[in-house]
Design an enzyme around this catalytic site. Structure first.
Site, mmCIF file in Angstrom:
data_model
loop_
_atom_site.group_PDB
_atom_site.id
_atom_site.type_symbol
_atom_site.label_atom_id
_atom_site.label_comp_id
_atom_site.label_asym_id
_atom_site.label_seq_id
_atom_site.Cartn_x
_atom_site.Cartn_y
_atom_site.Cartn_z
ATOM 1 N N TYR A 33 -58.380 43.988 -0.313
ATOM 2 C CA TYR A 33 -57.563 42.867 0.171
ATOM 3 C C TYR A 33 -56.087 43.044 -0.171
ATOM 4 O O TYR A 33 -55.389 42.072 -0.443
ATOM 5 C CB TYR A 33 -58.096 41.534 -0.366
ATOM 6 C CG TYR A 33 -59.543 41.318 -0.009
ATOM 7 C CD1 TYR A 33 -59.893 40.838 1.246
ATOM 8 C CD2 TYR A 33 -60.553 41.635 -0.902
ATOM 9 C CE1 TYR A 33 -61.217 40.670 1.595
ATOM 10 C CE2 TYR A 33 -61.885 41.474 -0.560
ATOM 11 C CZ TYR A 33 -62.213 40.987 0.687
ATOM 12 O OH TYR A 33 -63.525 40.834 1.021
ATOM 13 N N ARG B 11 -51.956 38.795 -2.535
ATOM 14 C CA ARG B 11 -52.885 37.967 -3.309
ATOM 15 C C ARG B 11 -52.247 37.064 -4.365
ATOM 16 O O ARG B 11 -52.635 35.905 -4.483
ATOM 17 C CB ARG B 11 -53.981 38.842 -3.930
ATOM 18 C CG ARG B 11 -54.793 39.593 -2.862
ATOM 19 C CD ARG B 11 -55.933 40.381 -3.454
ATOM 20 N NE ARG B 11 -57.048 39.539 -3.803
ATOM 21 C CZ ARG B 11 -57.338 39.132 -5.019
ATOM 22 N NH1 ARG B 11 -56.619 39.529 -6.048
ATOM 23 N NH2 ARG B 11 -58.359 38.335 -5.217
ATOM 24 N N CYS C 9 -37.165 39.596 0.978
ATOM 25 C CA CYS C 9 -36.172 38.539 0.855
ATOM 26 C C CYS C 9 -36.811 37.212 1.224
ATOM 27 O O CYS C 9 -36.567 36.643 2.299
ATOM 28 C CB CYS C 9 -34.971 38.852 1.733
ATOM 29 S SG CYS C 9 -34.033 40.211 1.056
ATOM 30 N N HIS D 144 -72.759 33.379 2.742
ATOM 31 C CA HIS D 144 -71.630 33.973 1.992
ATOM 32 C C HIS D 144 -70.834 32.775 1.497
ATOM 33 O O HIS D 144 -70.083 32.167 2.250
ATOM 34 C CB HIS D 144 -70.789 34.887 2.887
ATOM 35 C CG HIS D 144 -69.541 35.378 2.210
ATOM 36 N ND1 HIS D 144 -69.564 36.237 1.124
ATOM 37 C CD2 HIS D 144 -68.232 35.104 2.438
ATOM 38 C CE1 HIS D 144 -68.315 36.461 0.728
ATOM 39 N NE2 HIS D 144 -67.492 35.792 1.506
ATOM 40 N N TYR E 285 -53.157 33.378 -3.373
ATOM 41 C CA TYR E 285 -54.261 32.813 -4.150
ATOM 42 C C TYR E 285 -53.884 32.511 -5.604
ATOM 43 O O TYR E 285 -54.687 31.930 -6.330
ATOM 44 C CB TYR E 285 -55.427 33.808 -4.223
ATOM 45 C CG TYR E 285 -56.074 34.167 -2.920
ATOM 46 C CD1 TYR E 285 -56.453 33.178 -2.012
ATOM 47 C CD2 TYR E 285 -56.353 35.496 -2.614
ATOM 48 C CE1 TYR E 285 -57.078 33.527 -0.830
ATOM 49 C CE2 TYR E 285 -56.987 35.841 -1.431
ATOM 50 C CZ TYR E 285 -57.349 34.854 -0.542
ATOM 51 O OH TYR E 285 -57.968 35.183 0.622
ATOM 52 N N GLU F 243 -73.414 41.977 0.269
ATOM 53 C CA GLU F 243 -72.250 42.475 1.008
ATOM 54 C C GLU F 243 -70.992 42.506 0.140
ATOM 55 O O GLU F 243 -70.038 41.770 0.396
ATOM 56 C CB GLU F 243 -71.997 41.584 2.228
ATOM 57 C CG GLU F 243 -73.175 41.495 3.167
ATOM 58 C CD GLU F 243 -72.963 40.498 4.293
ATOM 59 O OE1 GLU F 243 -73.570 40.710 5.349
ATOM 60 O OE2 GLU F 243 -72.211 39.518 4.112
ATOM 61 N N PRO F 244 -70.976 43.327 -0.871
ATOM 62 C CA PRO F 244 -69.810 43.360 -1.753
ATOM 63 C C PRO F 244 -68.602 44.031 -1.099
ATOM 64 O O PRO F 244 -68.742 45.056 -0.438
ATOM 65 C CB PRO F 244 -70.301 44.191 -2.935
ATOM 66 C CG PRO F 244 -71.359 45.077 -2.360
ATOM 67 C CD PRO F 244 -72.013 44.293 -1.257
ATOM 68 N N GLY F 245 -67.453 43.430 -1.237
ATOM 69 C CA GLY F 245 -66.202 44.077 -0.862
ATOM 70 C C GLY F 245 -65.425 44.320 -2.151
ATOM 71 O O GLY F 245 -65.373 45.438 -2.679
#
Ligand SMILES: *Cc1c(COP(=O)(O)O)cnc(C)c1O
Length: 440
Positions: free
Chosen positions: A387, A316, A349, A199, A320, A275-277
């Site tokens: 995610y 995210r 905050c 992976h 990222y 193994e796709p998420g």
């Protein structure tokens, strides 16, 4: 990754909800709420099932993307198998009705001293050794059985560095030059390696996936009982309006011809697993949030729309620098005319709660084109099916966890996880007796 500039981002569109449905969801379930679309999830599975392969392929849905029981049931009902990243994900899937033998666990933490993991393996859970240490512990606990081995092929690829899980900077898997050590452990514990796994990252490039797969094929020559090559997840998805389309049948076709060559050389037909998420759930989910404020930092500054969601639902963009389409919907359930360029801020905050970071760069802001809104209208954050609910800064500022709603294939909306209550949020807290008294 889309390249946006401050002046020319595209105006994004709703991916599966209609503006009237956005209002319906908000009025029925409250905001913020996650909404998933069953039809899109099923269509994604069907798309991957149709990929070309030499000797068949299995789809393992990666549970960590969205491990809600109803979502798991959709995949299980379609014959999809599962990738679990911890024993707790395995337990969740089993509780949702998944047979342990349909799950392959590939985890950073694998505690053979616990009661859960050995018991689940006895019930059929498949184990993928992510390190030499894990392989040795598995061998001690289950000598003479079948096992999978995760290889770090020496390189990786991902949307950003933090999403790259191969290469010398990645701790995942057994380094490709340590095959001799794998063999020694396999011999010591009479194990049979049946599956090799990689992976290399999330949002990888197909031109890196293929060399990784080829490395597995090289290693497979040394392990006569390997009959499965598992390529992991990370398949790219078109997210933003100006993203390109990705054709996954191209690499699948190339891999299929590699597998046929392997068969000609060795006589062995290798089955492919993926193994796709992200690919299966990301674009099948959205967050419906309410606009709570609109502020400006002056003529030379920014315009900010604040919503009642943020890091507590979607980490995210700030973790990222990942772009998410944002679409405005009026409180009446209509698309408003376009307003000025806007940054979108979350409700926490903490200065980093920004949804409109520059792609790949969490420190910079990147305003987006957005319909005109005032407090009380809605914003829909797209690409939030993976995610987000599973990887948020849950309960920061003590905001309760948002509910999850499923749009069924008949168009009805049903609650699949209730909004957390403040009682649930504080349920495990204990106060020592001497601290219970109010101050004098
Ligand atoms: C996270 C993960 C996946 C899924 O990755 P996506 O980018 O969501 O497709 C698949 N396999 C393993 C081992 C993982 O850790």
């Amino acid at each position: 990754m889309s390249v946006q500039s401050d002046t020319s981002p595209a105006l994004e569109q709703l991916k599966f909800l209609s503006p009237a449905e956005v209002r319906h969801v908000a009025e029925t379930f409250g905001t913020p709420a996650f909404v998933y679309d069953e039809e899109r999830i099923r269509a994604g599975v069907a798309q991957l099932q149709q990929l070309p392969s030499a000797y068949g392929h299995t789809i393992r849905y990666s549970l960590k993307a969205s491990p809600s029981a109803a979502v798991i049931r959709i995949f299980d009902s379609m014959g999809v198998e599962f990738d679990a990243s911890s024993v707790w994900e395995v337990i969740r899937a089993v509780r949702a009705g998944v047979a342990p033998e349909k799950i392959l666990m590939t985890a950073q933490e694998a505690d053979f001293g616990s009661t859960e993991l050995p018991e689940l393996i006895r019930q059929g859970l498949k184990f993928d050794a992510g390190s030499l240490q894990q392989l040795a512990e598995y061998g001690q606990a289950f000598p003479g059985t079948e096992v999978s081995v995760r290889i770090n092929p020496g390189f990786g690829s991902g949307l950003v560095r933090r999403l790259t899980s191969g290469g010398p900077d990645s701790s995942f898997g057994i380094w490709h030059e340590q095959v001799a050590e794998v063999k020694a452990l396999v011999e010591r514990y009479s194990l049979t390696v049946v599956r090799l796994h990689v992976h290399i990252g999330s949002g990888h490039h197909a031109d890196v996936l293929l060399p990784a797969a080829r490395r597995l094929l090289e290693i497979a020559k040394d392990f006569a009982d390997v009959h499965v090559v598992d390529l992991g997840g990370g398949y790219r998805l078109t997210v933003m309006a100006d993203d390109p389309e990705y054709d996954h049948s191209e690499w699948a076709e190339e891999l299929a011809s590699d597998l046929r060559l392997f068969q000609e050389e060795t006589g062995r037909e290798l089955h492919m697993e993926m193994e796709p998420g992200t690919f299966l759930v990301a674009n099948a989910g959205a967050i419906v949030a309410k606009v709570i404020d609109v502020v400006s930092t002056g003529d030379e500054g920014r315009r900010f729309v604040k919503i009642n969601a943020g890091l507590t639902e979607i980490l995210r963009p700030s973790y990222y620098g990942s772009p998410h389409p944002v679409v405005a919907v009026t409180r009446k359930g209509e698309l408003p005319p376009e307003g000025p360029l806007t940054c979108v801020a979350g409700h926490c905050c903490i200065a980093g709660d920004m949804l409109t970071t520059r792609p790949g760069s969490v420190e910079e802001l990147s305003p987006v084109r957005l319909g005109e809104v005032t407090p009380g209208d809605y914003l829909v954050i797209e690409r939030s099916g993976g995610y987000c609910a599973s990887m948020s800064m849950k309960n920061f500022n003590s905001y309760p966890e948002a509910p999850e709603v499923l749009r069924r294939t008949d168009g009805t909306f049903t609650l699949i996880r209730s909004r957390q209550t403040i009682d649930q949020l504080t349920a495990n807290e204990l106060i020592p007796d001497d601290l219970r008294k109010a101050s004098a």
